[in-house]
Design an enzyme around this catalytic site. Structure first.
Site, PDB file in Angstrom:
ATOM      1  N   TYR A 158       0.614  -0.902   0.299  1.00 41.06           N
ATOM      2  CA  TYR A 158      -0.217  -0.126   0.021  1.00 41.06           C
ATOM      3  C   TYR A 158       0.962   1.503  -0.575  1.00 41.06           C
ATOM      4  O   TYR A 158       0.720   2.099  -0.937  1.00 41.06           O
ATOM      5  CB  TYR A 158      -0.575   0.347   0.855  1.00 41.06           C
ATOM      6  CG  TYR A 158      -1.696   1.185   1.215  1.00 41.06           C
ATOM      7  CD1 TYR A 158      -2.914   1.291   0.594  1.00 41.06           C
ATOM      8  CD2 TYR A 158      -1.985   2.367   2.482  1.00 41.06           C
ATOM      9  CE1 TYR A 158      -4.014   2.033   0.606  1.00 41.06           C
ATOM     10  CE2 TYR A 158      -3.051   3.042   1.918  1.00 41.06           C
ATOM     11  CZ  TYR A 158      -4.185   2.851   1.443  1.00 41.06           C
ATOM     12  OH  TYR A 158      -4.803   4.379   1.330  1.00 41.06           O
ATOM     13  N   LYS A 162       0.994   4.005  -2.757  1.00 44.36           N
ATOM     14  CA  LYS A 162       0.658   5.507  -2.618  1.00 44.36           C
ATOM     15  C   LYS A 162       1.850   6.915  -2.866  1.00 44.36           C
ATOM     16  O   LYS A 162       1.442   7.918  -3.327  1.00 44.36           O
ATOM     17  CB  LYS A 162      -0.279   6.134  -1.211  1.00 44.36           C
ATOM     18  CG  LYS A 162      -1.408   4.739  -1.134  1.00 44.36           C
ATOM     19  CD  LYS A 162      -1.976   5.333  -2.013  1.00 44.36           C
ATOM     20  CE  LYS A 162      -3.466   4.813  -1.405  1.00 44.36           C
ATOM     21  NZ  LYS A 162      -4.591   5.181  -2.726  1.00 44.36           N
TER      22      LYS A 162
END
Length: 251
Positions: A158, A162
């Site tokens: 993640y 991002k």
């Protein structure tokens, strides 16, 4: 003085807008007069379609499109639908994202790649295909995360996705500037909806202790950031990452 948050006549697409932050964003743009495009990805239980329909019921003459953002052909078809219905697109919010936490030692390659595919590749696909229909003076807003700025434990997939969205935002800002299209990112902290909502209470409490403002963020605070970046008030802001995190990260 005209209302800078009057989006009457503007066509807005928020990807992944069947629930969570995306749903609240598209409803807010609709409340400010925009022509709204709701996007969802099909799931076996049909819940995403139901949620998207419920969101659409709160909007005036919405366009609801099923599209998997990781599939270029589907994204291209979505842009064609928007072009055929509205003649173009003014505001794109790349919101689609998923999360599957696990430590690096335990994370499978599929768990790593699947998150990157949706969060990063999906954002790239939609941005690339939207270029053909985005009008001069348009806006692109990408959803990053404080996790992409700090690198949070258990979020190798993640956080990587991002962080890459921040880099993609800056490259896109340079390339789209010739069409007077701004590209910015929002990096939310821990918000009281969506992914943060699913954290165990003790984890939530631990993070709150590290937030100078001493609370989770309200989804409206992320929505307001998107409205601002999409408005004329942000016409000279591009390639920027707007932190909405209560002071959790101040880089």
């Amino acid at each position: 003085m005209p209302d800078p948050f009057d989006f009457t006549g503007k066509v807005v697409l928020v990807t992944g807008s069947s629930r969570g932050i995306g749903a609240e964003m598209i409803k807010a743009f609709g409340a400010h007069g925009a022509k709204c495009v709701v996007n969802y990805v099909v799931d076996a239980a049909g819940q995403n379609k139901t949620d998207a329909t419920n969101v659409a019921n709160e909007l005036k003459e919405p366009l609801v499109i099923e599209c998997d953002v990781t599939q270029p052909d589907q994204v291209e078809a979505m842009m064609k639908q928007i072009q055929d219905r509205h003649g173009g697109l003014d505001i794109l919010v790349n919101n689609s994202g998923i999360i599957r936490d696990r430590t690096i030692k335990k994370m499978s390659m599929e768990e790593f790649e699947s998150i990157v595919r949706v969060n990063l590749v999906g954002t790239f696909n939609v941005t690339q295909k939207a270029a053909a229909v985005l009008r001069n003076g348009g806006r692109i807003v990408n959803l990053s995360s404080v996790s992409g700025q700090m690198g949070l434990f258990g979020q190798a997939n993640y956080s990587s996705s991002k962080a890459a969205i921040i880099a993609l935002t800056k490259v896109s800002a340079r390339e789209f500037a010739r069409q007077n299209i701004t590209v910015n990112a929002i990096a939310p902290g821990f918000i009281d909806i969506g992914m943060s909502k699913g954290m165990p209470d003790e984890v939530t409490e631990n993070f709150i202790k590290q937030v100078p403002l001493g609370r989770l963020g309200d989804v409206k605070e992320i929505v307001d950031a998107a409205l601002f970046l999409a408005s004329p008030m942000a016409s000279y802001i591009t390639g920027h990452v707007l932190n909405v995190n209560g002071g959790f990260y101040m880089g």
